[in-house]
Design a protein around this motif. Sequence first.
Motif, PDB file in Angstrom:
ATOM      1  N   ILE A 209      -4.674  -0.148   6.494  1.00  0.00           N
ATOM      2  CA  ILE A 209      -5.931   0.568   5.888  1.00  0.00           C
ATOM      3  C   ILE A 209      -5.734   0.832   4.488  1.00  0.00           C
ATOM      4  CG2 ILE A 209      -7.020   2.931   6.146  1.00  0.00           C
ATOM      5  CD1 ILE A 209      -5.609   3.002   8.931  1.00  0.00           C
ATOM      6  N   VAL A 210      -6.573   0.349   3.866  1.00  0.00           N
ATOM      7  CA  VAL A 210      -6.594   0.476   2.352  1.00  0.00           C
ATOM      8  C   VAL A 210      -7.868   1.106   1.844  1.00  0.00           C
ATOM      9  CG1 VAL A 210      -6.080  -0.622   0.302  1.00  0.00           C
ATOM     10  CG2 VAL A 210      -5.417  -1.565   2.424  1.00  0.00           C
ATOM     11  N   ASP A 211      -7.679   2.425   1.396  1.00  0.00           N
ATOM     12  CA  ASP A 211      -8.793   3.259   0.719  1.00  0.00           C
ATOM     13  C   ASP A 211      -8.512   3.742  -0.426  1.00  0.00           C
ATOM     14  OD1 ASP A 211     -11.348   4.319   0.487  1.00  0.00           O
ATOM     15  OD2 ASP A 211     -10.495   6.279   1.754  1.00  0.00           O
ATOM     16  N   PRO A 212      -8.275   2.900  -1.451  1.00  0.00           N
ATOM     17  CA  PRO A 212      -7.952   3.439  -2.961  1.00  0.00           C
ATOM     18  C   PRO A 212      -9.070   4.218  -3.660  1.00  0.00           C
ATOM     19  CG  PRO A 212      -8.745   1.019  -2.973  1.00  0.00           C
ATOM     20  CD  PRO A 212      -8.939   1.487  -1.465  1.00  0.00           C
ATOM     21  N   PRO A 213      -8.815   5.267  -4.308  1.00  0.00           N
ATOM     22  CA  PRO A 213      -9.606   5.938  -4.875  1.00  0.00           C
ATOM     23  C   PRO A 213      -9.874   5.600  -6.288  1.00  0.00           C
ATOM     24  CG  PRO A 213      -7.453   7.068  -5.304  1.00  0.00           C
ATOM     25  CD  PRO A 213      -7.378   5.921  -4.081  1.00  0.00           C
TER      26      PRO A 213
END
Length: 216
Positions: A209-213
Amino acid sequence: FGMPSDQTTTYRLINGEGDRLSGLMVDVLGQTVVVQSSALWVELYRDIITAAVNAGVDGRQVLWKQAESRLRQDGWKGALDLDEGKLQDTDSDSFVLEDGVKYILNASKGQKTGFYCDQRDNKKAIRALSHGRTVYDGYCYSGGFGINAALGGATSVLSVDSSQDAVDMTLVNAEANGIGPDRLSAVRADAVKHMTAMTAEGRTFDLVIVDPPKLA
């Protein structure tokens, strides 16, 4: 606003562009309602928006937050009013539920409104996909994805964030949901560098899971 259910006390009430109100988000976080302003028109109509929100608060406290960089880009030249009094009043952790998952959060100190209510369906999807899998949760923030993965039956979850506060919050939220360190661990690291190191070591995961701000 309606009454929260026994499984959910936090949800997005106004979703910016999705509700044709670009620059305005309103999240209900338990007994706190957070209004985030990121457009000039929202500041110009602040009194009207505040009155409308207060009319349906049902005793909840309203916190107005401003996205400084976005407002400056939009031409806002007024003083940024951070509602210091209200920030002090809400300067404590609160307990909320989202689809039965427990979270401890701080609306005044957290990113954006303090919680990513817009990821609710994605967190449920991760929970459904995780059974029997090893999971890597990059940019974990408060641990929403990783915790849902663990609750969905993941064999192990590794959560990563560059912020120590986020790592600590993830571990606190995991414990609140009965998830021990044998099922979810969290480390402070730059996610890109950490993933690169994992690749070099030959480490693999079934679900990443990759959810970069901001990066997007």
